[in-house]
Design a protein around this motif. Structure first.
Motif, PDB file in Angstrom:
ATOM      1  N   PRO A 272      43.122  30.311  35.811  1.00  0.00           N
ATOM      2  CA  PRO A 272      42.830  31.038  37.054  1.00  0.00           C
ATOM      3  C   PRO A 272      42.294  30.128  38.156  1.00  0.00           C
ATOM      4  O   PRO A 272      42.264  30.521  39.327  1.00  0.00           O
ATOM      5  CB  PRO A 272      41.766  32.042  36.620  1.00  0.00           C
ATOM      6  CG  PRO A 272      41.072  31.387  35.472  1.00  0.00           C
ATOM      7  CD  PRO A 272      42.081  30.513  34.791  1.00  0.00           C
ATOM      8  N   TYR A 273      41.836  28.915  37.784  1.00  0.00           N
ATOM      9  CA  TYR A 273      41.255  27.993  38.768  1.00  0.00           C
ATOM     10  C   TYR A 273      42.035  26.664  38.754  1.00  0.00           C
ATOM     11  O   TYR A 273      42.400  26.166  37.681  1.00  0.00           O
ATOM     12  CB  TYR A 273      39.789  27.697  38.448  1.00  0.00           C
ATOM     13  CG  TYR A 273      38.974  28.911  38.069  1.00  0.00           C
ATOM     14  CD1 TYR A 273      38.791  29.973  38.945  1.00  0.00           C
ATOM     15  CD2 TYR A 273      38.388  29.008  36.795  1.00  0.00           C
ATOM     16  CE1 TYR A 273      38.048  31.089  38.587  1.00  0.00           C
ATOM     17  CE2 TYR A 273      37.643  30.111  36.424  1.00  0.00           C
ATOM     18  CZ  TYR A 273      37.473  31.153  37.313  1.00  0.00           C
ATOM     19  OH  TYR A 273      36.744  32.258  36.947  1.00  0.00           O
ATOM     20  N   PRO A 274      42.253  26.049  39.924  1.00  0.00           N
ATOM     21  CA  PRO A 274      43.093  24.836  40.024  1.00  0.00           C
ATOM     22  C   PRO A 274      42.320  23.546  39.759  1.00  0.00           C
ATOM     23  O   PRO A 274      42.195  22.675  40.626  1.00  0.00           O
ATOM     24  CB  PRO A 274      43.590  24.895  41.469  1.00  0.00           C
ATOM     25  CG  PRO A 274      42.436  25.501  42.202  1.00  0.00           C
ATOM     26  CD  PRO A 274      41.842  26.520  41.263  1.00  0.00           C
ATOM     27  N   PRO A 281      34.974  27.308  31.756  1.00  0.00           N
ATOM     28  CA  PRO A 281      33.888  28.153  31.254  1.00  0.00           C
ATOM     29  C   PRO A 281      32.644  28.060  32.130  1.00  0.00           C
ATOM     30  O   PRO A 281      31.894  29.046  32.268  1.00  0.00           O
ATOM     31  CB  PRO A 281      33.622  27.623  29.841  1.00  0.00           C
ATOM     32  CG  PRO A 281      34.227  26.268  29.798  1.00  0.00           C
ATOM     33  CD  PRO A 281      35.376  26.304  30.752  1.00  0.00           C
ATOM     34  N   ASN A 282      32.433  26.904  32.741  1.00  0.00           N
ATOM     35  CA  ASN A 282      31.271  26.731  33.603  1.00  0.00           C
ATOM     36  C   ASN A 282      31.454  27.464  34.933  1.00  0.00           C
ATOM     37  O   ASN A 282      30.485  27.995  35.489  1.00  0.00           O
ATOM     38  CB  ASN A 282      31.042  25.235  33.841  1.00  0.00           C
ATOM     39  CG  ASN A 282      31.167  24.454  32.552  1.00  0.00           C
ATOM     40  OD1 ASN A 282      30.492  24.741  31.581  1.00  0.00           O
ATOM     41  ND2 ASN A 282      32.072  23.480  32.524  1.00  0.00           N
ATOM     42  N   ILE A 283      32.671  27.497  35.429  1.00  0.00           N
ATOM     43  CA  ILE A 283      32.956  28.294  36.624  1.00  0.00           C
ATOM     44  C   ILE A 283      32.751  29.774  36.317  1.00  0.00           C
ATOM     45  O   ILE A 283      32.125  30.498  37.111  1.00  0.00           O
ATOM     46  CB  ILE A 283      34.396  28.037  37.115  1.00  0.00           C
ATOM     47  CG1 ILE A 283      34.555  26.591  37.570  1.00  0.00           C
ATOM     48  CG2 ILE A 283      34.749  28.995  38.253  1.00  0.00           C
ATOM     49  CD1 ILE A 283      35.996  26.195  37.881  1.00  0.00           C
ATOM     50  N   ASP A 284      33.261  30.227  35.183  1.00  0.00           N
ATOM     51  CA  ASP A 284      33.057  31.622  34.776  1.00  0.00           C
ATOM     52  C   ASP A 284      31.570  31.965  34.730  1.00  0.00           C
ATOM     53  O   ASP A 284      31.139  33.027  35.211  1.00  0.00           O
ATOM     54  CB  ASP A 284      33.664  31.871  33.393  1.00  0.00           C
ATOM     55  CG  ASP A 284      35.165  32.111  33.438  1.00  0.00           C
ATOM     56  OD1 ASP A 284      35.731  32.217  34.539  1.00  0.00           O
ATOM     57  OD2 ASP A 284      35.776  32.203  32.354  1.00  0.00           O
ATOM     58  N   ALA A 285      30.774  31.079  34.127  1.00  0.00           N
ATOM     59  CA  ALA A 285      29.341  31.325  34.000  1.00  0.00           C
ATOM     60  C   ALA A 285      28.674  31.383  35.364  1.00  0.00           C
ATOM     61  O   ALA A 285      27.847  32.267  35.639  1.00  0.00           O
ATOM     62  CB  ALA A 285      28.705  30.236  33.140  1.00  0.00           C
ATOM     63  N   GLY A 341      31.448  31.671  45.689  1.00  0.00           N
ATOM     64  CA  GLY A 341      31.875  32.861  44.962  1.00  0.00           C
ATOM     65  C   GLY A 341      33.321  32.798  44.528  1.00  0.00           C
ATOM     66  O   GLY A 341      33.899  33.797  44.107  1.00  0.00           O
ATOM     67  N   HIS A 342      33.928  31.630  44.609  1.00  0.00           N
ATOM     68  CA  HIS A 342      35.312  31.427  44.176  1.00  0.00           C
ATOM     69  C   HIS A 342      35.569  29.933  44.044  1.00  0.00           C
ATOM     70  O   HIS A 342      34.815  29.108  44.587  1.00  0.00           O
ATOM     71  CB  HIS A 342      36.310  32.039  45.152  1.00  0.00           C
ATOM     72  CG  HIS A 342      36.155  31.573  46.572  1.00  0.00           C
ATOM     73  ND1 HIS A 342      36.478  30.299  46.987  1.00  0.00           N
ATOM     74  CD2 HIS A 342      35.682  32.214  47.679  1.00  0.00           C
ATOM     75  CE1 HIS A 342      36.241  30.181  48.283  1.00  0.00           C
ATOM     76  NE2 HIS A 342      35.750  31.321  48.732  1.00  0.00           N
ATOM     77  N   VAL A 343      36.633  29.606  43.327  1.00  0.00           N
ATOM     78  CA  VAL A 343      37.111  28.231  43.236  1.00  0.00           C
ATOM     79  C   VAL A 343      38.625  28.295  43.329  1.00  0.00           C
ATOM     80  O   VAL A 343      39.302  28.710  42.392  1.00  0.00           O
ATOM     81  CB  VAL A 343      36.691  27.538  41.919  1.00  0.00           C
ATOM     82  CG1 VAL A 343      37.273  26.124  41.852  1.00  0.00           C
ATOM     83  CG2 VAL A 343      35.170  27.495  41.790  1.00  0.00           C
TER      84      VAL A 343
END
Length: 453
Positions: A272-274, A281-285, A341-343
């Motif tokens: 989901p992230y480029p 997992p760290n972005i999700d967290a 709030g996004h990547v």
């Protein structure tokens, strides 16, 4: 029967009508994901310059067969199309991931299979058979070795095992015999390559590994078709075997265990992230903690606990100086998620790199290895984030299964939205929608749809 010959027999005998529905569905969506990831990079300046340079030095063969460079009107010879589309599919770091083999299968197998099928005029059904064959062989060759030690030795697993997947797909399309296919796989192994040295310098050559694996795999097929033989024990030979050369340990039984009964193509993560999958997992967290009320301005310290390879690959304390470095930085991507709030792709630009709040949080982020996550890897790619706020309070979020994983998959609607958003880089929405619809029923097509202007 030797393992390589068993894999060759699987490739030669595979028929789409014999495959379970979930395998066929997975194959279509893997193709869609790879095409989207490539089309999003169709106007990349570096790739365009490479295509122009190669066009100056290479032309069509005597058979005049050609394939299209995705996202353009340009046609070129088979090997150029395989190579250039293979690099394009990996440019944005949005292509699929097979966690058990720590590899990007789609960016190797799909460009190889697509260009060969297009040049030969194969049907969508035959193409999809080749895709399944390529995913299966590449995934199994990777998961049979200790991929953590492979990475620690500095190898890029995708480049090391990708040749096998591309060779399998090409052999299926060219209709090679079982023995020729086995020879092609042996030839593929002796052309494996790809090193991680690019990362320390922010070099842009990681995509070369997918392109070179794809073209070397197709070359292996053509060499075997011409009569060249390959080492059947290329993987486990005591003197010069691939596994002893690139890994601390391996299990040859995993190459064929459940072959034809379970399929690696159903075990693909979709990004989901480029950016590097290790950062996800760290972005999700970070996004979850932000949604729960953690404000970027209140963050004092961030601690990320993850697996050893995750620290090696993305745990740099040095703040990234380029988009390439940023895509492999857990501190940067986590900070970006907390602040914005996004990547997304637009976040990997100079303006975001210069964002004072993102830099502050990133420079106060530590990434360390934790036994729990190291022991699970590569079966699970997880992490735990602990944020210490300026008032002394702590917030913790542990991610065991990241977004887009087999356990937490993207929905069909999300996958389609991802494709349409990426394809917008080089085509209008109606054209992208038509292409998507054709890909999702590709086995009904007599020839492959046009992926270009």
């Amino acid at each position: 029967m030797e393992a390589l010959r068993q894999l060759a027999a699987f490739v030669q005998e595979l028929r789409l009508e014999d495959l379970p529905q979930d395998v066929r569905d997975a194959a279509r969506y893997c193709v869609l994901d790879t095409l989207g990831s490539a089309l999003g990079a169709a106007e990349n300046e570096e790739l365009a310059a490479i295509a122009r340079e190669y066009a100056q030095w290479t032309g069509l063969g005597e058979n005049n067969r050609s394939a299209r460079l995705w996202g353009s009107a340009q046609r070129t010879n088979l090997m150029n199309a395989v190579f250039l589309n293979g690099m394009m599919a990996h440019q944005l770091e949005l292509d699929d991931v097979h966690t058990a083999s720590k590899s990007h299968v789609g960016a190797v197998v799909v460009p190889a299979a697509w260009a060969v099928a297009e040049a030969l005029g194969c049907s969508g059904k035959t193409f999809l058979e080749a895709v399944v064959a390529g995913y299966e062989v590449m995934g199994r060759v990777g998961k049979a070795m200790d991929v953590a030690s492979n990475r620690k030795r500095g190898w890029h697993t995708t480049g090391i095992i990708g040749t096998f997947g591309a060779a399998a797909a090409a052999c299926k399309l060219f209709g090679l015999t079982q023995e020729q296919t086995a020879n092609a796989l042996g030839l593929a192994g002796t052309q494996s390559c790809g090193l991680w040295a690019f990362l320390a310098e922010g070099a842009t050559c990681k995509k070369l590994h997918t392109g070179r694996a794809a073209v070397n795999g197709v070359a292996s097929c053509l060499l075997a078709k011409s009569g060249m033989t390959g080492a059947i024990h290329i993987l486990d030979a005591k003197d010069g075997g691939l596994y002893p050369a690139v890994s601390d340990s391996w299990d040859m039984e995993k190459l064929t265990e459940g072959l034809g009964q379970s399929y690696e193509i159903t075990r693909m993560d979709k990004k989901p992230y480029p950016c590097c999958r290790t950062t996800h997992p760290n972005i999700d967290a970070a996004l979850r903690l932000r949604a729960e009320g953690v404000r970027a301005q209140d963050v004092a310290q961030v601690l990320v606990e993850t697996y050893e390879v995750g620290v090696l690959q993305c745990g740099f304390s040095k703040y990234p100086e380029s988009p390439v470095e940023a895509k492999f930085s857990t501190p940067f991507t986590a900070a970006c998620a907390l602040v914005k709030g996004h990547v997304n792709q637009a976040d990997f630009d100079e303006q975001t790199l210069q964002d004072a709040q993102i830099r502050r949080i990133a420079e106060h982020t530590s990434v360390v290895a934790a036994p729990l996550f190291t022991e699970r890897y590569p079966k699970q790619w997880g992490s735990r984030m602990t944020i210490t706020c300026t008032d002394g309070s702590r917030r913790v979020c542990q991610i065991d299964n990241m977004s887009g994983s087999v356990a937490v998959p993207l929905s069909p609607e999300q996958e389609q939205s991802k494709f349409l958003g990426l394809a917008a880089a080089c085509m209008d929405l109606p054209q992208a929608q038509r292409l998507m619809e054709e890909v999702l029923r590709i086995e009904q097509k007599q020839t492959l749809p046009q992926v270009g202007m």
